[in-house]
Design a protein around this motif. Structure first.
Motif, PDB file in Angstrom:
ATOM      1  N   LEU A  42       0.847  -1.182   0.000  1.00  0.00           N
ATOM      2  CA  LEU A  42       0.000   0.000   0.000  1.00  0.00           C
ATOM      3  C   LEU A  42       0.886   1.235   0.000  1.00  0.00           C
ATOM      4  CD1 LEU A  42      -2.346  -1.153   2.885  1.00  0.00           C
ATOM      5  CD2 LEU A  42      -2.806  -1.314   0.448  1.00  0.00           C
ATOM      6  N   THR A  43       0.480   2.251  -0.721  1.00  0.00           N
ATOM      7  CA  THR A  43       1.222   3.501  -0.701  1.00  0.00           C
ATOM      8  C   THR A  43       0.252   4.661  -0.594  1.00  0.00           C
ATOM      9  OG1 THR A  43       1.243   3.619  -3.105  1.00  0.00           O
ATOM     10  CG2 THR A  43       3.157   2.632  -2.062  1.00  0.00           C
ATOM     11  N   SER A  44       0.678   5.702   0.083  1.00  0.00           N
ATOM     12  CA  SER A  44      -0.021   6.973   0.183  1.00  0.00           C
ATOM     13  C   SER A  44      -1.478   6.844   0.610  1.00  0.00           C
ATOM     14  CB  SER A  44       0.075   7.720  -1.152  1.00  0.00           C
ATOM     15  OG  SER A  44      -0.202   9.086  -0.937  1.00  0.00           O
ATOM     16  N   LEU A  45      -1.715   6.151   1.715  1.00  0.00           N
ATOM     17  CA  LEU A  45      -3.050   6.116   2.315  1.00  0.00           C
ATOM     18  C   LEU A  45      -3.087   7.167   3.413  1.00  0.00           C
ATOM     19  CD1 LEU A  45      -3.570   2.270   2.580  1.00  0.00           C
ATOM     20  CD2 LEU A  45      -4.566   3.823   0.913  1.00  0.00           C
ATOM     21  N   PHE A  46      -4.180   7.928   3.475  1.00  0.00           N
ATOM     22  CA  PHE A  46      -4.294   9.040   4.413  1.00  0.00           C
ATOM     23  C   PHE A  46      -5.360   8.725   5.451  1.00  0.00           C
ATOM     24  CE2 PHE A  46      -5.773  13.286   5.701  1.00  0.00           C
ATOM     25  CZ  PHE A  46      -4.566  13.842   6.083  1.00  0.00           C
ATOM     26  N   TYR A  47      -5.046   8.943   6.724  1.00  0.00           N
ATOM     27  CA  TYR A  47      -5.959   8.665   7.827  1.00  0.00           C
ATOM     28  C   TYR A  47      -6.144   9.943   8.622  1.00  0.00           C
ATOM     29  CZ  TYR A  47      -3.934   4.203   6.626  1.00  0.00           C
ATOM     30  OH  TYR A  47      -3.469   3.131   5.929  1.00  0.00           O
ATOM     31  N   GLU A  48      -7.389  10.329   8.862  1.00  0.00           N
ATOM     32  CA  GLU A  48      -7.676  11.498   9.675  1.00  0.00           C
ATOM     33  C   GLU A  48      -8.371  11.030  10.938  1.00  0.00           C
ATOM     34  OE1 GLU A  48      -8.736  15.900   8.150  1.00  0.00           O
ATOM     35  OE2 GLU A  48      -9.701  14.258   7.095  1.00  0.00           O
ATOM     36  N   LYS A  49      -7.752  11.279  12.061  1.00  0.00           N
ATOM     37  CA  LYS A  49      -8.320  10.888  13.350  1.00  0.00           C
ATOM     38  C   LYS A  49      -7.721  11.801  14.406  1.00  0.00           C
ATOM     39  CE  LYS A  49      -9.045   6.924  16.366  1.00  0.00           C
ATOM     40  NZ  LYS A  49     -10.498   7.015  16.350  1.00  0.00           N
ATOM     41  N   ASN A  50      -8.575  12.430  15.195  1.00  0.00           N
ATOM     42  CA  ASN A  50      -8.097  13.301  16.260  1.00  0.00           C
ATOM     43  C   ASN A  50      -7.848  12.494  17.521  1.00  0.00           C
ATOM     44  OD1 ASN A  50      -8.237  15.706  14.749  1.00  0.00           O
ATOM     45  ND2 ASN A  50     -10.434  15.812  15.075  1.00  0.00           N
ATOM     46  N   HIS A  51      -6.753  12.815  18.175  1.00  0.00           N
ATOM     47  CA  HIS A  51      -6.383  12.140  19.412  1.00  0.00           C
ATOM     48  C   HIS A  51      -5.437  13.061  20.169  1.00  0.00           C
ATOM     49  CE1 HIS A  51      -5.310   8.932  22.181  1.00  0.00           C
ATOM     50  NE2 HIS A  51      -4.043   9.180  21.937  1.00  0.00           N
ATOM     51  N   VAL A  52      -5.623  13.141  21.490  1.00  0.00           N
ATOM     52  CA  VAL A  52      -4.769  13.991  22.315  1.00  0.00           C
ATOM     53  C   VAL A  52      -3.997  13.113  23.292  1.00  0.00           C
ATOM     54  CG1 VAL A  52      -4.709  15.856  24.017  1.00  0.00           C
ATOM     55  CG2 VAL A  52      -6.332  15.953  22.111  1.00  0.00           C
ATOM     56  N   ALA A  53      -2.715  13.403  23.437  1.00  0.00           N
ATOM     57  CA  ALA A  53      -1.858  12.702  24.395  1.00  0.00           C
ATOM     58  C   ALA A  53      -1.015  13.736  25.126  1.00  0.00           C
ATOM     59  CB  ALA A  53      -0.952  11.703  23.675  1.00  0.00           C
ATOM     60  N   GLU A  54      -0.646  13.411  26.344  1.00  0.00           N
ATOM     61  CA  GLU A  54       0.263  14.267  27.102  1.00  0.00           C
ATOM     62  C   GLU A  54       1.631  13.609  27.152  1.00  0.00           C
ATOM     63  OE1 GLU A  54      -1.353  15.182  30.945  1.00  0.00           O
ATOM     64  OE2 GLU A  54      -2.440  16.897  30.134  1.00  0.00           O
ATOM     65  N   VAL A  55       2.666  14.404  26.908  1.00  0.00           N
ATOM     66  CA  VAL A  55       4.034  13.897  26.878  1.00  0.00           C
ATOM     67  C   VAL A  55       4.891  14.777  27.789  1.00  0.00           C
ATOM     68  CG1 VAL A  55       6.041  13.535  25.396  1.00  0.00           C
ATOM     69  CG2 VAL A  55       3.782  12.958  24.568  1.00  0.00           C
ATOM     70  N   GLU A  56       5.812  14.126  28.489  1.00  0.00           N
ATOM     71  CA  GLU A  56       6.697  14.845  29.401  1.00  0.00           C
ATOM     72  C   GLU A  56       7.673  15.744  28.669  1.00  0.00           C
ATOM     73  OE1 GLU A  56       8.591  12.480  32.560  1.00  0.00           O
ATOM     74  OE2 GLU A  56       7.231  10.873  31.906  1.00  0.00           O
ATOM     75  N   LEU A  57       7.882  16.909  29.252  1.00  0.00           N
ATOM     76  CA  LEU A  57       8.888  17.831  28.770  1.00  0.00           C
ATOM     77  C   LEU A  57      10.226  17.508  29.415  1.00  0.00           C
ATOM     78  CD1 LEU A  57       6.859  21.140  29.088  1.00  0.00           C
ATOM     79  CD2 LEU A  57       7.558  20.055  26.959  1.00  0.00           C
ATOM     80  N   ILE A  58      11.305  17.822  28.736  1.00  0.00           N
ATOM     81  CA  ILE A  58      12.636  17.708  29.319  1.00  0.00           C
ATOM     82  C   ILE A  58      12.774  18.837  30.333  1.00  0.00           C
ATOM     83  CG2 ILE A  58      15.113  17.918  28.852  1.00  0.00           C
ATOM     84  CD1 ILE A  58      14.565  16.637  26.123  1.00  0.00           C
ATOM     85  N   SER A  59      13.234  18.534  31.528  1.00  0.00           N
ATOM     86  CA  SER A  59      13.404  19.554  32.563  1.00  0.00           C
ATOM     87  C   SER A  59      14.295  20.673  32.059  1.00  0.00           C
ATOM     88  CB  SER A  59      14.022  18.942  33.819  1.00  0.00           C
ATOM     89  OG  SER A  59      13.150  17.989  34.364  1.00  0.00           O
ATOM     90  N   GLY A  60      13.864  21.909  32.303  1.00  0.00           N
ATOM     91  CA  GLY A  60      14.668  23.061  31.913  1.00  0.00           C
ATOM     92  C   GLY A  60      14.662  23.324  30.427  1.00  0.00           C
ATOM     93  N   SER A  61      13.655  22.782  29.695  1.00  0.00           N
ATOM     94  CA  SER A  61      13.630  22.973  28.240  1.00  0.00           C
ATOM     95  C   SER A  61      13.197  24.378  27.836  1.00  0.00           C
ATOM     96  CB  SER A  61      12.735  21.933  27.571  1.00  0.00           C
ATOM     97  OG  SER A  61      11.397  22.064  28.004  1.00  0.00           O
ATOM     98  N   GLY A  62      12.733  25.169  28.801  1.00  0.00           N
ATOM     99  CA  GLY A  62      12.366  26.550  28.500  1.00  0.00           C
ATOM    100  C   GLY A  62      10.961  26.671  27.945  1.00  0.00           C
ATOM    101  N   ALA A  63      10.601  27.885  27.605  1.00  0.00           N
ATOM    102  CA  ALA A  63       9.265  28.173  27.080  1.00  0.00           C
ATOM    103  C   ALA A  63       9.107  27.651  25.660  1.00  0.00           C
ATOM    104  CB  ALA A  63       9.015  29.667  27.119  1.00  0.00           C
ATOM    105  N   TRP A  64       7.867  27.455  25.279  1.00  0.00           N
ATOM    106  CA  TRP A  64       7.589  26.972  23.932  1.00  0.00           C
ATOM    107  C   TRP A  64       7.806  28.052  22.929  1.00  0.00           C
ATOM    108  CZ3 TRP A  64       7.385  21.982  23.929  1.00  0.00           C
ATOM    109  CH2 TRP A  64       7.129  21.335  22.739  1.00  0.00           C
TER     110      TRP A  64
END
Length: 125
Positions: A103-125
């Motif tokens: 299969l090539t170039s199949l597109f999937y649209e699905k919303n999903h939210v996850a929380e991921v840890e920041l590296i300590s001291g990584s500063g502001a976004w």
């Protein structure tokens, strides 16, 4: 422990070969963090331990601009969970019992939210 929300929105399989001795998947996952758009590459290592790509961890290539901000392993896990929600035996696109499927170039649209840890001291976004 500081965390950031990742809003996954879509994935595109660039190439997926199943039912051979050399199954693999190459894909791009698209997501947003604090209103900024990012994408990362996902790859299934060749030669899965059980002959499929379903159980072995995927390689996730974090965008360079996030490498000093997000912890890699939580990011990899969250991205793998999202990708498997789109593709695979539990995903929106399912293949069962097929042989030598490419299969090539199949597109999937699905919303999903996850929380991921920041590296300590990584500063502001």
């Amino acid at each position: 422990m500081n965390k950031v929300k990742i809003k996954y929105c879509s994935a595109r399989t660039n190439t997926q070969v199943m039912g051979t001795d050399n199954e693999y998947v190459l894909a791009t996952v698209y997501f947003n963090i604090k209103g900024l758009s990012y994408e990362c590459k996902v790859q299934q290592p060749q030669g899965g331990s059980d002959g499929t790509y379903e159980n072995d961890p995927l390689e996730v290539f974090m965008p360079d601009e996030l490498k000093n901000k997000l912890k890699y392993e939580p990011f990899r896990e969250a991205t793998e969970i999202y990708y498997r929600m789109c593709v695979g035996s539990n995903g929106m696109f399912q293949i069962q019992g097929g042989k030598n499927i490419s299969l090539t170039s199949l597109f999937y649209e699905k919303n999903h939210v996850a929380e991921v840890e920041l590296i300590s001291g990584s500063g502001a976004w």
